[in-house]
Write an enzyme that holds these catalytic residues in place. Structure first.
Site, PDB file in Angstrom:
ATOM      1  N   LYS A 165      34.503  -2.101  28.346  1.00 28.56           N
ATOM      2  CA  LYS A 165      33.111  -1.681  28.457  1.00 28.56           C
ATOM      3  C   LYS A 165      32.273  -2.603  27.574  1.00 28.56           C
ATOM      4  CE  LYS A 165      33.787   1.038  31.535  1.00 28.56           C
ATOM      5  NZ  LYS A 165      33.186   0.774  32.835  1.00 28.56           N
ATOM      6  N   ASP A 193      33.325  -5.214  32.168  1.00 24.42           N
ATOM      7  CA  ASP A 193      32.399  -4.417  32.986  1.00 24.42           C
ATOM      8  C   ASP A 193      31.149  -4.113  32.168  1.00 24.42           C
ATOM      9  OD1 ASP A 193      31.100  -2.771  34.720  1.00 24.42           O
ATOM     10  OD2 ASP A 193      32.716  -1.287  34.905  1.00 24.42           O
ATOM     11  N   GLU A 218      32.202  -7.824  35.877  1.00 19.73           N
ATOM     12  CA  GLU A 218      31.816  -6.696  36.751  1.00 19.73           C
ATOM     13  C   GLU A 218      30.393  -6.237  36.462  1.00 19.73           C
ATOM     14  OE1 GLU A 218      34.796  -3.766  37.498  1.00 19.73           O
ATOM     15  OE2 GLU A 218      33.354  -2.180  37.963  1.00 19.73           O
ATOM     16  N   ASP A 241      29.714  -3.178  41.562  1.00 22.03           N
ATOM     17  CA  ASP A 241      30.041  -1.752  41.497  1.00 22.03           C
ATOM     18  C   ASP A 241      28.797  -0.908  41.774  1.00 22.03           C
ATOM     19  OD1 ASP A 241      30.658   0.856  40.785  1.00 22.03           O
ATOM     20  OD2 ASP A 241      31.724   0.363  38.961  1.00 22.03           O
ATOM     21  N   LYS A 265      33.531   4.055  44.689  1.00 27.23           N
ATOM     22  CA  LYS A 265      33.764   5.370  44.088  1.00 27.23           C
ATOM     23  C   LYS A 265      33.538   6.439  45.150  1.00 27.23           C
ATOM     24  CE  LYS A 265      32.566   4.163  39.336  1.00 27.23           C
ATOM     25  NZ  LYS A 265      32.490   2.700  39.381  1.00 27.23           N
TER      26      LYS A 265
HETATM   27 MG    MG Z   1      32.343  -0.559  37.028  1.00 30.23          MG
END
Ligand code: MG
Length: 368
Positions: A165, A193, A218, A241, A265
């Site tokens: 992250k 990401d 990402e 994403d 997702k």
């Molecule tokens: Mg992501």
């Protein structure tokens, strides 16, 4: 077979690691998850789960799932839960947008379809590939050395794919990526990401600053156009994403060569029916995928596992086991990680049995 009643339960899912931190100073400690039960007139009951990553990640929030179910639910009584195409058209006609509201119902109806025909959902989604598949682990945003230490520990548990992250201060993010790369070995995969957290110039500095590192980048920036610009100026493999929430933008991204991997997702797309359509399109277009959801517990993890396990391995970039991050188990029969890998249940439907004492009393009840 008809839908006779729809119930929803609210469950709090605290984290083992206490707090999960990502871009822009966002964090969460206890997830607010909604478990949906779809009851039929035959006695079969299916379950689904929707768990937004707080109200500030995607356009979704926990109480919104429940409010949406109260609005949508009455339109679905009497429908056949096994006819998933028809059911999704009914949902889209009754409630414009709000894919995350529809996701739990759709998952529950796949669970019913599997139970009704005696097959696990992964078989119905296309077929089971191999014994199991590899998971990634999300590494909460911390100082560089803390993240590197955490990755080393998780490597020892069998994980080989790590999603850092980042999306914070660009200089600190460059240090984070370098520090974690030091503890990895050949064959491991590292993903940075940013969760939309960098402005375009910050993203450009980071990708230049880690040019010598084998890392996937990402969703660096907020908008699709910003991400596309960064993509065109960097030579790292690239993942989109947050911007990919439907087929139109997925097709546009393919045409623009905007990504090498896409993160899909379940609740962002609106359920297993919709994500299967996107997943199968990605396979046809040659794009690998991270298949997951925004978050969840045992039931969301079971649904993800059936989706991931029914995806050809060369197109399954990675997936995740959210139930291992949280301290509360909501169902028996959910898949459990072994050496950084997961397998979908071989039982009919999702293969889960909810712990009703954990679910408690329903907070939404839709019946005639
Ligand atoms: Mg992501």
């Amino acid at each position: 077979m008809q839908i006779a009643r729809i119930l929803a339960y609210r469950v709090e899912l605290p984290l083992h690691e206490v707090t999960y931190k990502w871009s822009g100073g966002k964090s969460i400690s206890v997830f607010d998850s909604t478990i949906v039960a779809v009851e039929t007139d035959t006695g079969l009951v299916g379950y689904g789960e929707v768990c937004p990553l707080g109200p500030f990640y995607l356009p979704a929030y926990a109480e919104g799932v429940r409010a949406g179910l109260r609005e949508l639910g009455p339109h679905l009584l009497g429908e056949d839960p096994r006819e998933l195409g028809k059911l999704n058209r009914r949902m889209d006609a009754a409630l414009k947008g709000h894919p995350y509201v529809k996701s739990g119902i759709d998952i529950a109806c796949w669970d019913i379809l599997g139970q009704a025909c005696g097959l696990p959902v992964c078989v119905l989604l296309g077929g089971r590939y191999g014994e199991d598949y590899p998971l990634y682990r999300a590494i909460s945003q911390e100082p560089a050395e803390v993240m590197a230490q955490r990755v080393a520990e998780l490597r020892a548990e069998g994980y080989t794919r790590f999603q850092l992250k980042v999306g914070g201060n660009p200089d600190e993010d460059i240090a984070r990526i370098h520090a974690v790369a030091q503890v990895l070995q050949t064959g491991d995969r590292l993903i940075a990401d940013a969760n939309t957290g960098w402005t375009q110039h910050e993203a450009m500095r980071v990708v230049r600053g880690v040019r010598d590192v084998d890392v996937y980048i990402e969703q660096p920036c907020l908008t699709y156009e910003e991400c596309l610009s960064v993509r065109r100026h960097c030579d790292h493999p690239f993942v989109l994403d947050e911007n990919i929430d439907g087929l139109d933008v997925l097709l546009r991204a393919k045409a623009d060569l905007a990504m090498d991997v896409v993160n899909l997702k379940i609740s962002k797309l609106g359920g297993l029916t919709k994500i299967k359509q996107a997943r199968d399109l990605c396979i046809s277009m040659g794009i690998a995928m991270t298949l997951e959801d925004s978050w969840g517990g045992d039931i969301a993890t079971a649904a993800i596992a059936h989706l991931a396990h029914s995806t050809p391995p060369e197109f399954l970039f990675t997936s995740t086991d959210f139930n291992s991050y949280v301290t509360v188990s909501t169902a028996a029969g959910a898949p459990q990680r072994e050496h950084g890998r997961l397998a979908a249940s071989t039982a009919p439907g999702l293969g889960i049995r909810p712990h009703m004492h954990i679910l408690g009393k329903p907070v939404v009840e839709i019946s005639r």
